[in-house]
Design an enzyme around this catalytic site. Sequence first.
Site, mmCIF file in Angstrom:
data_model
loop_
_atom_site.group_PDB
_atom_site.id
_atom_site.type_symbol
_atom_site.label_atom_id
_atom_site.label_comp_id
_atom_site.label_asym_id
_atom_site.label_seq_id
_atom_site.Cartn_x
_atom_site.Cartn_y
_atom_site.Cartn_z
ATOM 1 N N ASP A 232 0.806 -1.222 0.000
ATOM 2 C CA ASP A 232 0.000 0.000 0.000
ATOM 3 C C ASP A 232 0.841 1.274 0.000
ATOM 4 O OD1 ASP A 232 -2.411 -1.155 -0.210
ATOM 5 O OD2 ASP A 232 -2.863 -1.160 1.942
ATOM 6 N N ASP B 67 4.560 7.377 -8.079
ATOM 7 C CA ASP B 67 3.270 7.955 -7.652
ATOM 8 C C ASP B 67 3.500 9.389 -7.199
ATOM 9 O OD1 ASP B 67 1.681 5.605 -7.862
ATOM 10 O OD2 ASP B 67 2.453 4.892 -5.955
ATOM 11 N N GLU C 47 -5.290 10.886 -4.286
ATOM 12 C CA GLU C 47 -5.140 9.639 -3.539
ATOM 13 C C GLU C 47 -3.799 9.591 -2.811
ATOM 14 O OE1 GLU C 47 -5.646 5.718 -5.708
ATOM 15 O OE2 GLU C 47 -3.967 5.353 -4.357
ATOM 16 N N GLU C 48 -2.823 10.306 -3.324
ATOM 17 C CA GLU C 48 -1.485 10.260 -2.724
ATOM 18 C C GLU C 48 -1.305 11.208 -1.550
ATOM 19 O OE1 GLU C 48 0.291 7.889 -3.386
ATOM 20 O OE2 GLU C 48 -0.735 7.254 -5.204
ATOM 21 N N ASP D 104 -6.416 10.109 -8.973
ATOM 22 C CA ASP D 104 -5.386 9.122 -8.666
ATOM 23 C C ASP D 104 -4.317 9.339 -9.735
ATOM 24 O OD1 ASP D 104 -3.754 7.020 -8.272
ATOM 25 O OD2 ASP D 104 -5.291 5.468 -8.347
ATOM 26 N N LEU E 92 -1.353 8.047 -10.487
ATOM 27 C CA LEU E 92 -0.748 6.917 -11.213
ATOM 28 C C LEU E 92 -1.271 5.606 -10.645
ATOM 29 C CD1 LEU E 92 1.158 6.373 -13.551
ATOM 30 C CD2 LEU E 92 3.031 6.192 -11.933
ATOM 31 N N ASP E 93 -2.387 5.174 -11.185
ATOM 32 C CA ASP E 93 -2.979 3.934 -10.693
ATOM 33 C C ASP E 93 -2.243 2.727 -11.289
ATOM 34 O OD1 ASP E 93 -5.492 2.755 -9.294
ATOM 35 O OD2 ASP E 93 -5.223 1.622 -11.147
ATOM 36 N N GLU F 75 -11.377 7.007 -7.668
ATOM 37 C CA GLU F 75 -11.415 5.989 -8.720
ATOM 38 C C GLU F 75 -12.847 5.636 -9.138
ATOM 39 O OE1 GLU F 75 -9.141 3.546 -6.142
ATOM 40 O OE2 GLU F 75 -7.301 3.696 -7.330
HETATM 41 O O1 LIG Z 1 -4.971 -6.633 -5.211
HETATM 42 P P1 LIG Z 1 -6.245 -6.442 -5.949
HETATM 43 O O2 LIG Z 1 -7.423 -6.581 -5.058
HETATM 44 O O3 LIG Z 1 -6.315 -7.354 -7.147
HETATM 45 O O4 LIG Z 1 -6.270 -4.930 -6.427
HETATM 46 C C1 LIG Z 1 -5.768 -4.525 -7.657
HETATM 47 C C2 LIG Z 1 -6.194 -3.135 -7.923
HETATM 48 O O5 LIG Z 1 -5.452 -2.286 -7.100
HETATM 49 C C3 LIG Z 1 -4.891 -1.243 -7.872
HETATM 50 O O6 LIG Z 1 -3.559 -1.552 -8.114
HETATM 51 C C4 LIG Z 1 -5.028 0.049 -7.151
HETATM 52 O O7 LIG Z 1 -4.435 -0.102 -5.884
HETATM 53 P P2 LIG Z 1 -3.529 1.056 -5.342
HETATM 54 O O8 LIG Z 1 -4.367 2.293 -5.412
HETATM 55 O O9 LIG Z 1 -3.187 0.636 -3.950
HETATM 56 O O10 LIG Z 1 -2.355 1.124 -6.286
HETATM 57 C C5 LIG Z 1 -5.671 -1.251 -9.170
HETATM 58 O O11 LIG Z 1 -4.961 -0.717 -10.250
HETATM 59 C C6 LIG Z 1 -5.986 -2.703 -9.336
HETATM 60 O O12 LIG Z 1 -7.146 -2.846 -10.091
#
Ligand SMILES: O=P(O)(O)OC[C@H]1O[C@](O)(COP(=O)(O)O)[C@@H](O)[C@@H]1O
Length: 405
Positions: free
Chosen positions: A131, A137, A160-161, A179, A181-182, A342
Amino acid sequence: MCSAIVTLNPILNYPSRTNLFKPKLPNSQPRLNLWAQPTYRMASPSSFLGGFNYRIRASDNANASGDDCGNVICTLLEYMGKNGVNVSDELAVLFSHLEYACKRISALVASPLNHNIGKSFSVSGGSSERDKAKPLDIVANDIVLSSLKNSGKVAVMASEEDDAPVWLADDGPFVVVLDPLDGSRNIDASIPTGTIFGIYNRLVELDHLPVEEKATLNSLQSGNKLVASAYVLYSSATILCTSFGSGTHAFTLDHSTGDFVLTHPNIKIPPRGQIYSVNDARYFDWPEGLRRYIDTIRQGKGLHPKKYSARYICSLVADFHRTLLYGGIAMNPRNHLRLVYEANPLSFLAEQAGGRGSDGKSRILSLQPVKLHQRLPLFLGSPDDIEELESYGDVQQKINPGYEV
Ligand SMILES: O=P(O)(O)OC[C@H]1O[C@](O)(COP(=O)(O)O)[C@@H](O)[C@@H]1O
Protein backbone atom coordinates in the site's frame (compact mmCIF):
# COMPACT_ATOMS: atom_id res chain seq x y z
CA MET A 1 -18.25 6.68 -35.46
CA CYS A 2 -15.19 7.12 -37.60
CA SER A 3 -13.50 4.54 -39.75
CA ALA A 4 -9.84 4.81 -40.54
CA ILE A 5 -7.61 3.73 -43.40
CA VAL A 6 -3.96 3.40 -42.46
CA THR A 7 -1.18 2.89 -44.96
CA LEU A 8 2.53 2.71 -44.33
CA ASN A 9 4.62 5.57 -45.57
CA PRO A 10 8.17 4.31 -46.07
CA ILE A 11 9.66 7.73 -45.36
CA LEU A 12 9.30 8.55 -41.72
CA ASN A 13 8.50 12.18 -41.48
CA TYR A 14 8.58 13.44 -37.93
CA PRO A 15 8.01 17.16 -37.66
CA SER A 16 11.00 18.94 -36.20
CA ARG A 17 9.26 20.49 -33.23
CA THR A 18 11.25 21.24 -30.15
CA ASN A 19 8.32 22.08 -27.93
CA LEU A 20 6.09 19.07 -28.50
CA PHE A 21 4.78 18.86 -25.00
CA LYS A 22 4.47 22.47 -24.00
CA PRO A 23 1.03 23.42 -22.75
CA LYS A 24 -0.77 25.32 -25.45
CA LEU A 25 -2.52 27.65 -23.10
CA PRO A 26 -0.26 29.25 -20.54
CA ASN A 27 -2.10 30.56 -17.56
CA SER A 28 -1.47 34.19 -18.35
CA GLN A 29 -2.66 34.01 -21.94
CA PRO A 30 -6.04 35.67 -22.51
CA ARG A 31 -8.30 33.16 -24.18
CA LEU A 32 -11.02 35.30 -25.65
CA ASN A 33 -10.19 34.17 -29.14
CA LEU A 34 -9.66 30.54 -28.38
CA TRP A 35 -12.09 29.11 -30.89
CA ALA A 36 -11.87 31.88 -33.47
CA GLN A 37 -9.38 30.19 -35.76
CA PRO A 38 -9.75 26.45 -35.57
CA THR A 39 -6.61 24.68 -36.64
CA TYR A 40 -8.25 21.70 -38.31
CA ARG A 41 -5.87 19.78 -40.44
CA MET A 42 -7.33 17.83 -43.30
CA ALA A 43 -6.90 14.09 -43.10
CA SER A 44 -3.86 12.30 -44.56
CA PRO A 45 -0.95 14.51 -43.53
CA SER A 46 2.08 12.36 -44.12
CA SER A 47 3.57 13.40 -40.81
CA PHE A 48 0.68 12.12 -38.77
CA LEU A 49 1.41 9.00 -36.75
CA GLY A 50 5.09 9.27 -37.50
CA GLY A 51 5.05 8.21 -41.11
CA PHE A 52 1.65 6.56 -41.44
CA ASN A 53 -0.87 8.01 -43.79
CA TYR A 54 -4.12 8.09 -41.96
CA ARG A 55 -7.52 9.01 -43.28
CA ILE A 56 -10.58 9.33 -41.13
CA ARG A 57 -13.97 8.91 -42.71
CA ALA A 58 -17.16 9.60 -40.90
CA SER A 59 -19.25 6.47 -41.21
CA ASP A 60 -23.00 6.36 -41.62
CA ASN A 61 -23.72 6.56 -37.91
CA ALA A 62 -21.42 9.52 -37.30
CA ASN A 63 -22.93 11.88 -34.82
CA ALA A 64 -25.28 14.13 -36.75
CA SER A 65 -24.86 16.94 -34.24
CA GLY A 66 -21.28 17.24 -35.43
CA ASP A 67 -19.81 16.64 -32.03
CA ASP A 68 -17.19 14.29 -33.39
CA CYS A 69 -15.64 17.02 -35.59
CA GLY A 70 -16.93 15.43 -38.79
CA ASN A 71 -14.48 14.36 -41.41
CA VAL A 72 -11.20 15.80 -40.18
CA ILE A 73 -8.55 14.98 -37.66
CA CYS A 74 -9.75 16.48 -34.45
CA THR A 75 -7.67 17.12 -31.37
CA LEU A 76 -9.02 17.21 -27.85
CA LEU A 77 -8.58 20.98 -27.74
CA GLU A 78 -10.55 21.37 -30.96
CA TYR A 79 -13.14 18.93 -29.74
CA MET A 80 -13.76 21.05 -26.65
CA GLY A 81 -14.55 24.02 -28.90
CA LYS A 82 -17.55 25.22 -30.84
CA ASN A 83 -17.72 22.37 -33.33
CA GLY A 84 -17.45 19.79 -30.60
CA VAL A 85 -18.89 19.77 -27.10
CA ASN A 86 -18.35 23.52 -26.60
CA VAL A 87 -17.20 23.51 -22.99
CA SER A 88 -16.49 26.76 -21.16
CA ASP A 89 -13.13 28.41 -21.80
CA GLU A 90 -12.25 27.86 -18.16
CA LEU A 91 -12.77 24.11 -18.41
CA ALA A 92 -10.81 24.02 -21.67
CA VAL A 93 -7.86 25.77 -19.98
CA LEU A 94 -7.98 23.30 -17.12
CA PHE A 95 -8.09 20.36 -19.52
CA SER A 96 -5.17 21.63 -21.55
CA HIS A 97 -3.10 21.70 -18.37
CA LEU A 98 -4.26 18.22 -17.38
CA GLU A 99 -3.38 17.02 -20.88
CA TYR A 100 0.08 18.46 -20.48
CA ALA A 101 0.55 16.78 -17.11
CA CYS A 102 -0.52 13.43 -18.53
CA LYS A 103 1.87 13.74 -21.46
CA ARG A 104 4.66 14.27 -18.97
CA ILE A 105 3.56 11.24 -16.96
CA SER A 106 3.32 9.23 -20.16
CA ALA A 107 6.91 10.17 -21.01
CA LEU A 108 7.99 9.40 -17.46
CA VAL A 109 6.56 5.90 -17.27
CA ALA A 110 8.11 5.07 -20.65
CA SER A 111 11.49 6.55 -19.79
CA PRO A 112 14.57 4.35 -19.42
CA LEU A 113 15.48 6.56 -16.47
CA ASN A 114 12.37 5.94 -14.39
CA HIS A 115 13.89 3.06 -12.44
CA ASN A 116 16.50 5.52 -11.13
CA ILE A 117 13.85 7.67 -9.56
CA GLY A 118 13.29 5.03 -6.89
CA LYS A 119 16.91 5.26 -5.80
CA SER A 120 16.69 8.95 -4.99
CA PHE A 121 13.51 8.65 -2.92
CA SER A 122 12.49 7.20 0.37
CA VAL A 123 8.76 6.88 0.69
CA SER A 124 6.89 6.38 3.90
CA GLY A 125 3.24 5.74 4.75
CA GLY A 126 0.83 2.97 3.80
CA SER A 127 -0.36 0.25 6.13
CA SER A 128 1.43 -2.53 4.25
CA GLU A 129 4.39 -2.78 1.91
CA ARG A 130 2.04 -3.02 -1.11
CA ASP A 131 0.00 0.00 0.00
CA LYS A 132 3.04 2.30 0.22
CA ALA A 133 3.18 5.06 -2.38
CA LYS A 134 5.82 4.32 -5.00
CA PRO A 135 8.32 6.98 -6.06
CA LEU A 136 6.60 7.37 -9.41
CA ASP A 137 3.27 7.96 -7.65
CA ILE A 138 4.84 10.90 -5.87
CA VAL A 139 6.45 12.31 -9.00
CA ALA A 140 3.20 11.93 -10.97
CA ASN A 141 1.35 13.65 -8.16
CA ASP A 142 3.79 16.58 -8.23
CA ILE A 143 3.47 16.86 -12.01
CA VAL A 144 -0.32 17.14 -11.80
CA LEU A 145 -0.18 19.50 -8.84
CA SER A 146 2.11 21.92 -10.64
CA SER A 147 -0.04 21.82 -13.79
CA LEU A 148 -3.19 22.50 -11.81
CA LYS A 149 -1.52 25.37 -9.97
CA ASN A 150 -0.39 26.86 -13.29
CA SER A 151 -3.87 26.60 -14.75
CA GLY A 152 -5.23 29.06 -12.19
CA LYS A 153 -8.57 27.27 -12.59
CA VAL A 154 -8.52 24.96 -9.61
CA ALA A 155 -9.62 25.81 -6.10
CA VAL A 156 -8.71 22.47 -4.58
CA MET A 157 -6.94 19.27 -5.60
CA ALA A 158 -7.62 16.07 -3.68
CA SER A 159 -5.27 13.26 -4.56
CA GLU A 160 -5.14 9.64 -3.54
CA GLU A 161 -1.48 10.26 -2.72
CA ASP A 162 -2.11 13.07 -0.23
CA ASP A 163 -3.56 12.75 3.25
CA ALA A 164 -5.52 15.98 2.85
CA PRO A 165 -6.68 18.07 -0.11
CA VAL A 166 -4.51 20.97 -1.23
CA TRP A 167 -6.12 24.41 -1.49
CA LEU A 168 -4.80 26.16 -4.59
CA ALA A 169 -6.78 29.29 -5.46
CA ASP A 170 -9.75 31.00 -3.79
CA ASP A 171 -11.26 31.95 -7.12
CA GLY A 172 -10.54 28.68 -8.96
CA PRO A 173 -13.87 27.54 -10.41
CA PHE A 174 -13.07 23.81 -10.20
CA VAL A 175 -12.31 21.00 -7.79
CA VAL A 176 -10.11 18.17 -9.09
CA VAL A 177 -9.98 14.72 -7.50
CA LEU A 178 -7.47 12.23 -8.82
CA ASP A 179 -5.39 9.12 -8.67
CA PRO A 180 -2.22 10.34 -10.39
CA LEU A 181 -0.75 6.92 -11.21
CA ASP A 182 -2.98 3.93 -10.69
CA GLY A 183 -1.41 0.48 -10.94
CA SER A 184 2.07 1.85 -10.31
CA ARG A 185 3.31 -1.39 -8.78
CA ASN A 186 3.13 -2.77 -12.33
CA ILE A 187 5.63 -0.24 -13.64
CA ASP A 188 8.78 -2.30 -13.27
CA ALA A 189 7.32 -4.89 -15.63
CA SER A 190 6.13 -2.24 -18.12
CA ILE A 191 2.52 -3.24 -17.55
CA PRO A 192 -0.04 -0.52 -18.36
CA THR A 193 -0.84 2.12 -15.76
CA GLY A 194 -3.16 5.10 -15.75
CA THR A 195 -4.25 8.42 -14.33
CA ILE A 196 -7.85 9.00 -13.23
CA PHE A 197 -9.44 12.34 -12.52
CA GLY A 198 -12.82 13.86 -11.79
CA ILE A 199 -13.80 17.52 -11.98
CA TYR A 200 -16.49 19.30 -9.93
CA ASN A 201 -17.52 22.92 -9.67
CA ARG A 202 -16.28 24.72 -6.56
CA LEU A 203 -19.15 25.05 -4.08
CA VAL A 204 -19.29 28.83 -3.71
CA GLU A 205 -21.68 28.52 -0.78
CA LEU A 206 -18.76 27.12 1.22
CA ASP A 207 -16.40 30.02 0.46
CA HIS A 208 -16.78 31.51 3.94
CA LEU A 209 -15.51 28.37 5.72
CA PRO A 210 -11.94 27.85 6.97
CA VAL A 211 -9.67 26.54 4.22
CA GLU A 212 -9.28 23.02 5.57
CA GLU A 213 -12.99 22.56 5.97
CA LYS A 214 -14.00 23.90 2.59
CA ALA A 215 -11.22 21.93 0.89
CA THR A 216 -12.57 18.70 2.36
CA LEU A 217 -16.25 19.39 1.76
CA ASN A 218 -15.65 20.48 -1.83
CA SER A 219 -13.78 17.23 -2.44
CA LEU A 220 -16.51 15.07 -0.91
CA GLN A 221 -19.14 15.88 -3.52
CA SER A 222 -21.21 12.98 -4.70
CA GLY A 223 -20.39 11.56 -8.13
CA ASN A 224 -23.64 12.74 -9.68
CA LYS A 225 -22.27 16.30 -9.42
CA LEU A 226 -19.31 15.56 -11.69
CA VAL A 227 -18.82 18.11 -14.46
CA ALA A 228 -16.29 15.95 -16.29
CA SER A 229 -14.05 12.99 -15.70
CA ALA A 230 -11.30 11.19 -17.53
CA TYR A 231 -8.69 8.51 -17.40
CA VAL A 232 -5.42 8.35 -19.27
CA LEU A 233 -4.11 4.91 -20.13
CA TYR A 234 -0.34 4.55 -20.51
CA SER A 235 0.03 1.46 -22.65
CA SER A 236 1.11 0.60 -26.19
CA ALA A 237 -0.84 3.78 -26.92
CA THR A 238 -1.48 6.66 -24.56
CA ILE A 239 -5.23 7.16 -24.53
CA LEU A 240 -7.22 9.90 -22.87
CA CYS A 241 -10.84 8.91 -22.44
CA THR A 242 -13.16 11.61 -21.22
CA SER A 243 -16.72 12.75 -20.75
CA PHE A 244 -18.11 16.23 -20.25
CA GLY A 245 -21.56 14.78 -19.65
CA SER A 246 -22.45 14.18 -23.28
CA GLY A 247 -21.06 10.76 -24.13
CA THR A 248 -17.69 9.14 -23.60
CA HIS A 249 -14.94 9.82 -26.11
CA ALA A 250 -11.34 8.64 -26.38
CA PHE A 251 -8.35 10.44 -27.85
CA THR A 252 -5.03 8.82 -28.72
CA LEU A 253 -1.74 10.64 -28.23
CA ASP A 254 0.02 11.25 -31.53
CA HIS A 255 3.62 11.28 -30.40
CA SER A 256 4.72 13.02 -33.59
CA THR A 257 2.67 16.15 -32.90
CA GLY A 258 1.96 15.94 -29.17
CA ASP A 259 -1.80 16.09 -29.79
CA PHE A 260 -4.51 13.87 -28.39
CA VAL A 261 -6.52 12.96 -31.49
CA LEU A 262 -10.14 11.80 -31.41
CA THR A 263 -10.09 8.09 -32.22
CA HIS A 264 -13.13 6.68 -30.39
CA PRO A 265 -16.05 9.12 -30.55
CA ASN A 266 -19.21 8.24 -28.62
CA ILE A 267 -18.09 4.95 -27.13
CA LYS A 268 -21.01 2.64 -26.46
CA ILE A 269 -20.26 -0.24 -24.13
CA PRO A 270 -21.86 -3.48 -25.41
CA PRO A 271 -24.99 -4.23 -23.32
CA ARG A 272 -23.33 -7.56 -22.52
CA GLY A 273 -19.82 -8.85 -22.78
CA GLN A 274 -18.22 -12.23 -22.42
CA ILE A 275 -15.33 -11.24 -20.17
CA TYR A 276 -15.07 -10.97 -16.40
CA SER A 277 -12.11 -9.27 -14.81
CA VAL A 278 -11.26 -9.96 -11.19
CA ASN A 279 -8.41 -11.21 -9.02
CA ASP A 280 -9.84 -14.68 -8.56
CA ALA A 281 -7.01 -15.89 -6.35
CA ARG A 282 -9.33 -14.40 -3.72
CA TYR A 283 -12.09 -16.86 -4.60
CA PHE A 284 -12.09 -18.48 -1.16
CA ASP A 285 -12.51 -15.08 0.53
CA TRP A 286 -15.50 -14.22 -1.62
CA PRO A 287 -19.09 -14.42 -0.37
CA GLU A 288 -21.26 -17.23 -1.62
CA GLY A 289 -23.20 -15.04 -4.11
CA LEU A 290 -20.12 -13.85 -5.94
CA ARG A 291 -18.67 -17.36 -6.12
CA ARG A 292 -21.93 -18.66 -7.53
CA TYR A 293 -22.11 -15.85 -10.09
CA ILE A 294 -18.57 -16.42 -11.36
CA ASP A 295 -19.01 -20.22 -11.41
CA THR A 296 -22.20 -19.78 -13.41
CA ILE A 297 -20.91 -17.45 -16.10
CA ARG A 298 -17.66 -19.40 -16.47
CA GLN A 299 -19.71 -22.43 -17.40
CA GLY A 300 -21.95 -20.54 -19.79
CA LYS A 301 -24.98 -21.17 -17.57
CA GLY A 302 -25.90 -17.54 -16.91
CA LEU A 303 -28.53 -15.42 -18.64
CA HIS A 304 -26.07 -15.05 -21.51
CA PRO A 305 -25.60 -18.64 -22.67
CA LYS A 306 -21.90 -18.28 -23.46
CA LYS A 307 -18.88 -19.30 -21.42
CA TYR A 308 -17.19 -16.18 -20.10
CA SER A 309 -13.46 -15.71 -20.29
CA ALA A 310 -11.20 -14.13 -17.65
CA ARG A 311 -8.85 -11.18 -18.19
CA TYR A 312 -7.15 -9.43 -15.29
CA ILE A 313 -4.28 -6.99 -15.72
CA CYS A 314 -4.51 -5.78 -12.11
CA SER A 315 -4.32 -2.22 -13.32
CA LEU A 316 -7.70 -0.60 -12.96
CA VAL A 317 -7.50 1.82 -15.87
CA ALA A 318 -6.40 -0.91 -18.27
CA ASP A 319 -9.03 -3.37 -17.06
CA PHE A 320 -11.71 -0.69 -17.29
CA HIS A 321 -10.61 0.48 -20.75
CA ARG A 322 -10.90 -3.04 -22.14
CA THR A 323 -14.30 -3.46 -20.49
CA LEU A 324 -15.56 -0.21 -21.98
CA LEU A 325 -14.60 -1.37 -25.47
CA TYR A 326 -15.42 -5.09 -25.30
CA GLY A 327 -18.09 -5.24 -22.59
CA GLY A 328 -18.37 -7.53 -19.56
CA ILE A 329 -17.46 -6.66 -15.96
CA ALA A 330 -14.32 -5.26 -14.34
CA MET A 331 -14.55 -5.76 -10.60
CA ASN A 332 -12.80 -5.58 -7.31
CA PRO A 333 -15.25 -6.99 -4.77
CA ARG A 334 -13.31 -6.07 -1.61
CA ASN A 335 -13.04 -2.66 0.05
CA HIS A 336 -9.98 -1.61 -1.86
CA LEU A 337 -10.66 0.99 -4.54
CA ARG A 338 -11.50 4.56 -3.56
CA LEU A 339 -14.91 6.09 -4.07
CA VAL A 340 -13.67 9.66 -4.57
CA TYR A 341 -10.60 9.13 -6.75
CA GLU A 342 -11.41 5.99 -8.72
CA ALA A 343 -14.99 4.71 -8.47
CA ASN A 344 -16.80 8.00 -9.14
CA PRO A 345 -14.81 9.22 -12.16
CA LEU A 346 -14.87 5.77 -13.81
CA SER A 347 -18.57 5.23 -13.07
CA PHE A 348 -19.31 8.58 -14.73
CA LEU A 349 -17.48 7.43 -17.87
CA ALA A 350 -19.21 4.02 -17.73
CA GLU A 351 -22.67 5.61 -17.48
CA GLN A 352 -21.95 8.10 -20.23
CA ALA A 353 -21.09 5.10 -22.43
CA GLY A 354 -24.34 3.32 -21.53
CA GLY A 355 -22.76 1.15 -18.83
CA ARG A 356 -23.01 1.00 -15.05
CA GLY A 357 -20.92 1.50 -11.94
CA SER A 358 -22.12 -0.32 -8.81
CA ASP A 359 -20.84 -1.32 -5.38
CA GLY A 360 -22.78 -4.55 -5.78
CA LYS A 361 -25.95 -3.05 -4.33
CA SER A 362 -26.18 0.63 -5.19
CA ARG A 363 -25.31 3.01 -7.98
CA ILE A 364 -21.87 4.45 -7.28
CA LEU A 365 -22.71 7.98 -8.47
CA SER A 366 -25.55 8.25 -5.95
CA LEU A 367 -23.37 7.52 -2.93
CA GLN A 368 -22.44 10.38 -0.64
CA PRO A 369 -18.74 10.10 0.24
CA VAL A 370 -18.13 10.51 3.97
CA LYS A 371 -14.33 10.21 3.97
CA LEU A 372 -11.81 11.27 1.38
CA HIS A 373 -10.02 7.94 1.24
CA GLN A 374 -13.18 5.86 1.61
CA ARG A 375 -12.85 2.42 -0.02
CA LEU A 376 -15.58 0.20 -1.40
CA PRO A 377 -16.29 -2.81 -3.64
CA LEU A 378 -16.47 -1.75 -7.28
CA PHE A 379 -18.21 -3.35 -10.27
CA LEU A 380 -18.03 -1.54 -13.61
CA GLY A 381 -19.29 -2.62 -16.97
CA SER A 382 -22.08 -3.70 -19.29
CA PRO A 383 -25.57 -2.95 -17.95
CA ASP A 384 -26.95 -6.46 -18.43
CA ASP A 385 -23.92 -8.10 -16.82
CA ILE A 386 -24.03 -5.78 -13.80
CA GLU A 387 -27.75 -6.38 -13.38
CA GLU A 388 -27.24 -10.13 -13.46
CA LEU A 389 -24.39 -9.91 -10.95
CA GLU A 390 -26.46 -7.81 -8.54
CA SER A 391 -29.26 -10.37 -8.71
CA TYR A 392 -26.97 -12.77 -6.81
CA GLY A 393 -27.32 -10.43 -3.81
CA ASP A 394 -24.29 -11.33 -1.82
CA VAL A 395 -21.36 -10.11 -3.95
CA GLN A 396 -19.37 -7.76 -1.69
CA GLN A 397 -16.29 -9.34 -0.16
CA LYS A 398 -16.26 -8.67 3.58
CA ILE A 399 -13.07 -10.59 4.40
CA ASN A 400 -10.16 -8.32 3.61
CA PRO A 401 -7.06 -9.79 5.18
CA GLY A 402 -4.60 -7.39 3.50
CA TYR A 403 -2.93 -9.23 0.69
CA GLU A 404 0.83 -9.15 0.25
CA VAL A 405 0.79 -9.26 -3.55
O1 LIG B 1 -4.97 -6.63 -5.21
P1 LIG B 1 -6.24 -6.44 -5.95
O2 LIG B 1 -7.42 -6.58 -5.06
O3 LIG B 1 -6.32 -7.35 -7.15
O4 LIG B 1 -6.27 -4.93 -6.43
C1 LIG B 1 -5.77 -4.52 -7.66
C2 LIG B 1 -6.19 -3.13 -7.92
O5 LIG B 1 -5.45 -2.29 -7.10
C3 LIG B 1 -4.89 -1.24 -7.87
O6 LIG B 1 -3.56 -1.55 -8.11
C4 LIG B 1 -5.03 0.05 -7.15
O7 LIG B 1 -4.44 -0.10 -5.88
P2 LIG B 1 -3.53 1.06 -5.34
O8 LIG B 1 -4.37 2.29 -5.41
O9 LIG B 1 -3.19 0.64 -3.95
O10 LIG B 1 -2.36 1.12 -6.29
C5 LIG B 1 -5.67 -1.25 -9.17
O11 LIG B 1 -4.96 -0.72 -10.25
C6 LIG B 1 -5.99 -2.70 -9.34
O12 LIG B 1 -7.15 -2.85 -10.09
